[in-house]
Design a protein around this motif. Structure first.
Motif, mmCIF file in Angstrom:
data_model
loop_
_atom_site.group_PDB
_atom_site.id
_atom_site.type_symbol
_atom_site.label_atom_id
_atom_site.label_comp_id
_atom_site.label_asym_id
_atom_site.label_seq_id
_atom_site.Cartn_x
_atom_site.Cartn_y
_atom_site.Cartn_z
ATOM 1 N N LEU A 131 0.841 -1.202 0.000
ATOM 2 C CA LEU A 131 0.000 0.000 0.000
ATOM 3 C C LEU A 131 0.877 1.253 0.000
ATOM 4 C CD1 LEU A 131 -2.842 -0.901 2.549
ATOM 5 C CD2 LEU A 131 -3.097 -0.487 0.088
ATOM 6 N N PRO A 132 0.605 2.209 -0.877
ATOM 7 C CA PRO A 132 1.429 3.418 -0.955
ATOM 8 C C PRO A 132 1.366 4.219 0.340
ATOM 9 C CG PRO A 132 0.020 3.200 -2.887
ATOM 10 C CD PRO A 132 -0.460 2.195 -1.884
ATOM 11 N N PRO A 133 2.485 4.799 0.769
ATOM 12 C CA PRO A 133 2.478 5.618 1.981
ATOM 13 C C PRO A 133 1.654 6.891 1.830
ATOM 14 C CG PRO A 133 4.602 5.749 0.883
ATOM 15 C CD PRO A 133 3.835 4.663 0.198
ATOM 16 N N VAL A 134 1.486 7.340 0.577
ATOM 17 C CA VAL A 134 0.702 8.552 0.320
ATOM 18 C C VAL A 134 -0.191 8.325 -0.892
ATOM 19 C CG1 VAL A 134 0.747 11.030 -0.149
ATOM 20 C CG2 VAL A 134 2.586 9.992 1.190
ATOM 21 N N LEU A 135 -1.459 8.679 -0.759
ATOM 22 C CA LEU A 135 -2.402 8.672 -1.866
ATOM 23 C C LEU A 135 -2.934 10.084 -2.051
ATOM 24 C CD1 LEU A 135 -4.541 5.480 -1.070
ATOM 25 C CD2 LEU A 135 -2.906 5.724 -2.947
ATOM 26 N N ASN A 136 -3.366 10.393 -3.259
ATOM 27 C CA ASN A 136 -3.963 11.699 -3.519
ATOM 28 C C ASN A 136 -5.330 11.498 -4.139
ATOM 29 O OD1 ASN A 136 -4.542 14.166 -5.394
ATOM 30 N ND2 ASN A 136 -3.022 14.886 -3.921
ATOM 31 N N ASP A 137 -6.363 12.073 -3.530
ATOM 32 C CA ASP A 137 -7.725 11.878 -4.022
ATOM 33 C C ASP A 137 -8.150 12.944 -5.017
ATOM 34 O OD1 ASP A 137 -8.199 14.145 -2.554
ATOM 35 O OD2 ASP A 137 -9.571 13.221 -1.125
ATOM 36 N N GLY A 138 -7.180 13.739 -5.463
ATOM 37 C CA GLY A 138 -7.466 14.794 -6.421
ATOM 38 C C GLY A 138 -7.437 16.173 -5.796
ATOM 39 N N GLU A 139 -7.623 16.245 -4.479
ATOM 40 C CA GLU A 139 -7.616 17.528 -3.783
ATOM 41 C C GLU A 139 -6.665 17.544 -2.598
ATOM 42 O OE1 GLU A 139 -11.311 19.147 -2.659
ATOM 43 O OE2 GLU A 139 -12.156 19.177 -4.684
ATOM 44 N N ARG A 140 -6.397 16.389 -2.008
ATOM 45 C CA ARG A 140 -5.569 16.338 -0.808
ATOM 46 C C ARG A 140 -4.794 15.041 -0.752
ATOM 47 N NH1 ARG A 140 -10.603 15.932 0.110
ATOM 48 N NH2 ARG A 140 -10.849 18.044 0.858
ATOM 49 N N ASN A 141 -3.727 15.058 0.026
ATOM 50 C CA ASN A 141 -2.957 13.843 0.258
ATOM 51 C C ASN A 141 -3.552 13.055 1.415
ATOM 52 O OD1 ASN A 141 -1.037 14.248 -1.773
ATOM 53 N ND2 ASN A 141 0.297 15.444 -0.432
ATOM 54 N N LEU A 142 -3.514 11.741 1.300
ATOM 55 C CA LEU A 142 -3.950 10.833 2.356
ATOM 56 C C LEU A 142 -2.744 9.993 2.750
ATOM 57 C CD1 LEU A 142 -7.197 9.668 0.541
ATOM 58 C CD2 LEU A 142 -7.088 11.318 2.411
ATOM 59 N N MET B 103 -14.715 11.121 -1.548
ATOM 60 C CA MET B 103 -13.611 11.299 -2.491
ATOM 61 C C MET B 103 -12.429 10.423 -2.118
ATOM 62 S SD MET B 103 -14.030 15.416 -2.794
ATOM 63 C CE MET B 103 -12.308 15.674 -3.093
ATOM 64 N N ALA B 104 -12.157 10.286 -0.823
ATOM 65 C CA ALA B 104 -10.994 9.522 -0.376
ATOM 66 C C ALA B 104 -11.165 8.040 -0.622
ATOM 67 C CB ALA B 104 -10.756 9.780 1.107
ATOM 68 N N ILE B 105 -12.375 7.537 -0.432
ATOM 69 C CA ILE B 105 -12.561 6.090 -0.477
ATOM 70 C C ILE B 105 -12.275 5.507 -1.862
ATOM 71 C CG2 ILE B 105 -15.014 5.997 -1.042
ATOM 72 C CD1 ILE B 105 -15.254 3.770 1.041
ATOM 73 N N LYS B 106 -12.482 6.283 -2.922
ATOM 74 C CA LYS B 106 -12.260 5.724 -4.257
ATOM 75 C C LYS B 106 -10.785 5.392 -4.480
ATOM 76 C CE LYS B 106 -11.736 10.126 -6.754
ATOM 77 N NZ LYS B 106 -12.298 11.011 -7.799
ATOM 78 N N VAL B 107 -9.880 6.247 -3.985
ATOM 79 C CA VAL B 107 -8.461 5.950 -4.181
ATOM 80 C C VAL B 107 -7.976 4.904 -3.185
ATOM 81 C CG1 VAL B 107 -7.886 8.162 -5.235
ATOM 82 C CG2 VAL B 107 -7.781 7.936 -2.761
ATOM 83 N N ILE B 108 -8.579 4.861 -1.997
ATOM 84 C CA ILE B 108 -8.205 3.832 -1.020
ATOM 85 C C ILE B 108 -8.648 2.465 -1.506
ATOM 86 C CG2 ILE B 108 -8.493 3.022 1.350
ATOM 87 C CD1 ILE B 108 -8.918 5.928 2.193
ATOM 88 N N VAL B 109 -9.865 2.373 -2.031
ATOM 89 C CA VAL B 109 -10.361 1.106 -2.571
ATOM 90 C C VAL B 109 -9.458 0.625 -3.702
ATOM 91 C CG1 VAL B 109 -12.214 0.043 -3.919
ATOM 92 C CG2 VAL B 109 -12.762 1.349 -1.885
ATOM 93 N N SER B 110 -9.108 1.516 -4.624
ATOM 94 C CA SER B 110 -8.278 1.104 -5.752
ATOM 95 C C SER B 110 -6.904 0.649 -5.286
ATOM 96 C CB SER B 110 -8.142 2.239 -6.776
ATOM 97 O OG SER B 110 -7.538 3.382 -6.197
ATOM 98 N N ALA B 111 -6.350 1.288 -4.243
ATOM 99 C CA ALA B 111 -5.052 0.873 -3.709
ATOM 100 C C ALA B 111 -5.145 -0.496 -3.055
ATOM 101 C CB ALA B 111 -4.540 1.907 -2.703
ATOM 102 N N ILE B 112 -6.210 -0.730 -2.284
ATOM 103 C CA ILE B 112 -6.400 -2.020 -1.621
ATOM 104 C C ILE B 112 -6.577 -3.135 -2.643
ATOM 105 C CG2 ILE B 112 -8.045 -3.340 -0.222
ATOM 106 C CD1 ILE B 112 -8.442 -0.838 1.464
ATOM 107 N N LEU B 113 -7.225 -2.818 -3.775
ATOM 108 C CA LEU B 113 -7.439 -3.811 -4.818
ATOM 109 C C LEU B 113 -6.204 -4.020 -5.688
ATOM 110 C CD1 LEU B 113 -11.072 -2.947 -5.963
ATOM 111 C CD2 LEU B 113 -10.326 -4.802 -4.480
ATOM 112 N N GLY B 114 -5.129 -3.311 -5.379
ATOM 113 C CA GLY B 114 -3.863 -3.603 -6.036
ATOM 114 C C GLY B 114 -3.430 -2.660 -7.126
ATOM 115 N N ASP B 115 -4.167 -1.568 -7.370
ATOM 116 C CA ASP B 115 -3.771 -0.659 -8.441
ATOM 117 C C ASP B 115 -4.118 0.784 -8.082
ATOM 118 O OD1 ASP B 115 -3.135 0.614 -10.823
ATOM 119 O OD2 ASP B 115 -3.853 -1.035 -12.042
ATOM 120 N N PRO B 116 -3.258 1.457 -7.319
ATOM 121 C CA PRO B 116 -3.541 2.833 -6.884
ATOM 122 C C PRO B 116 -3.223 3.865 -7.950
ATOM 123 C CG PRO B 116 -1.426 2.143 -6.032
ATOM 124 C CD PRO B 116 -2.002 0.941 -6.767
#
Length: 243
Positions: free
Chosen positions: A114-125, A215-228
Motif C-alpha cells: 500500500l502506498p504511503p501517500v495517496l492523492n484523491d485529487g484535492e488532498r494527500n492521504l 472522495m478519499a474512499i475511491k483511491v483507497i479502494v483502488s489501492a487495496i485492490l492492487g492498483d492505486p
C-alpha cells in the motif's frame, strides 16, 4: 523513470500456460492471495486464472516502515497450522502472504505494498499505523492501518474499507450471483455511514466530512485492490456512486 513490466511471464503456480500482463477496469479474484483485484494483473487467456501484479512478481523479502524490526518473507501459502490474518486489513490469509518468522506478523501482498501517500485529487492521504481521529466508518480510534488526511481530522481504516468490499461480495453470493464482475455495481456507498461519528458537528461541517470521505474512499479502494492509479481510482469512484 518507469519500472519495466514483463509482458508475459511463466509463474510456478500456473506453469502450464504463460500469463500475459494487462490492465482492465474489470474486477477479478486473484488466484494467488485469494483477494479481490482491479487494474494491473497477469492473466491466463486460456484458463480463468489471474494474479495481482504484486502477487505475480513479488520480492522474496520485504521490510516495512511500520515494523522496522521485522524481515518479511514471501510464502505461497500461510505458514504453520493455525489460521492467520493480515495485520494491515484484519482479513484472513488464504494464499500468498508476507510473513515475519520472528514476530509472527502477516501481510497480504497488496496490503504490504500500500502506498504511503495517496492523492484523491484535492488532498494527500497518509498511511498510518495509529491515528487519533475517529474512523469515518466505524467511529473507533487507536491502532489500525488507516489513511488519514494531512489535517488529521479525516480517517478511514484499511480494515473498514475492506469490510465494505467483503460485505458487498457476500451479498452477491448470498443472492446466487456467480459472476465476480457483478461486484462492480454492489460496492457500497460511504454516504449514510459517517454521520454518527462527527460529534457535535452540524450542517456544513458534516457535509464537508461526507464529501471528503466519498472522495478519499475511491483511491483507497483502488489501492487495496492492487492498483492505486488515477485511472482505476476514477473507475472505482464511478462504481461507488452506483446504488
Amino acid at each position: 523513470m518507469k519500472m519495466k513490466v514483463d509482458k508475459e511471464i511463466i509463474h510456478y503456480s500456473h506453469s502450464q500456460h504463460r500469463l500475459k500482463f494487462e490492465c482492465s477496469d474489470a474486477l477479478f479474484n486473484c488466484d494467488g492471495c485469494k483477494e479481490a483485484g482491479i487494474g494491473a494483473r497477469y492473466k491466463c487467456d486460456i484458463c480463468d486464472f489471474d494474479l495481482h501484479k504484486n502477487c505475480a512478481t513479488p520480492s522474496p523479502t520485504l521490510n516495512h516502515p511500520f515494523y522496522r524490526k521485522c524481515n518479511f518473507q514471501f510464502y505461497s501459502r500461510p505458514p504453520g497450522d493455525k489460521m492467520r490474518y493480515c495485520d494491515a486489513c484484519g482479513q484472513d490469509v488464504l494464499g500468498f502472504v508476507y510473513h515475519c518468522n520472528s514476530c509472527g506478523f502477516d501481510l497480504h501482498p497488496c496490503c504490504a505494498c500500500l502506498p504511503p501517500v495517496l492523492n484523491d485529487g484535492e488532498r494527500n492521504l497518509y498511511l498510518s499505523l495509529k491515528v487519533s481521529a475517529a474512523c469515518h466508518r466505524c467511529g473507533r480510534k487507536g491502532i489500525g492501518w488507516s489513511y488519514r488526511s494531512e489535517c488529521k481530522k479525516y480517517n478511514l481504516h484499511v480494515s473498514c474499507v475492506k469490510d465494505m468490499l467483503m460485505e458487498s461480495w457476500q451479498e452477491i453470493y448470498d443472492s446466487g450471483a456467480k459472476k465476480i464482475n457483478e461486484l462492480q455495481t454492489r460496492i457500497p456507498k460511504l454516504k449514510g455511514q459517517v454521520r454518527s461519528y462527527h460529534g457535535n458537528a452540524k450542517g456544513g461541517k458534516v457535509m464537508k466530512c461526507c464529501e471528503m470521505a466519498g472522495m478519499a474512499i475511491k483511491v483507497i479502494v483502488s489501492a487495496i485492490l492492487g492498483d492505486p492509479t488515477a485511472i482505476i481510482g476514477a473507475v472505482v469512484g464511478a462504481l461507488i456512486s452506483k446504488k
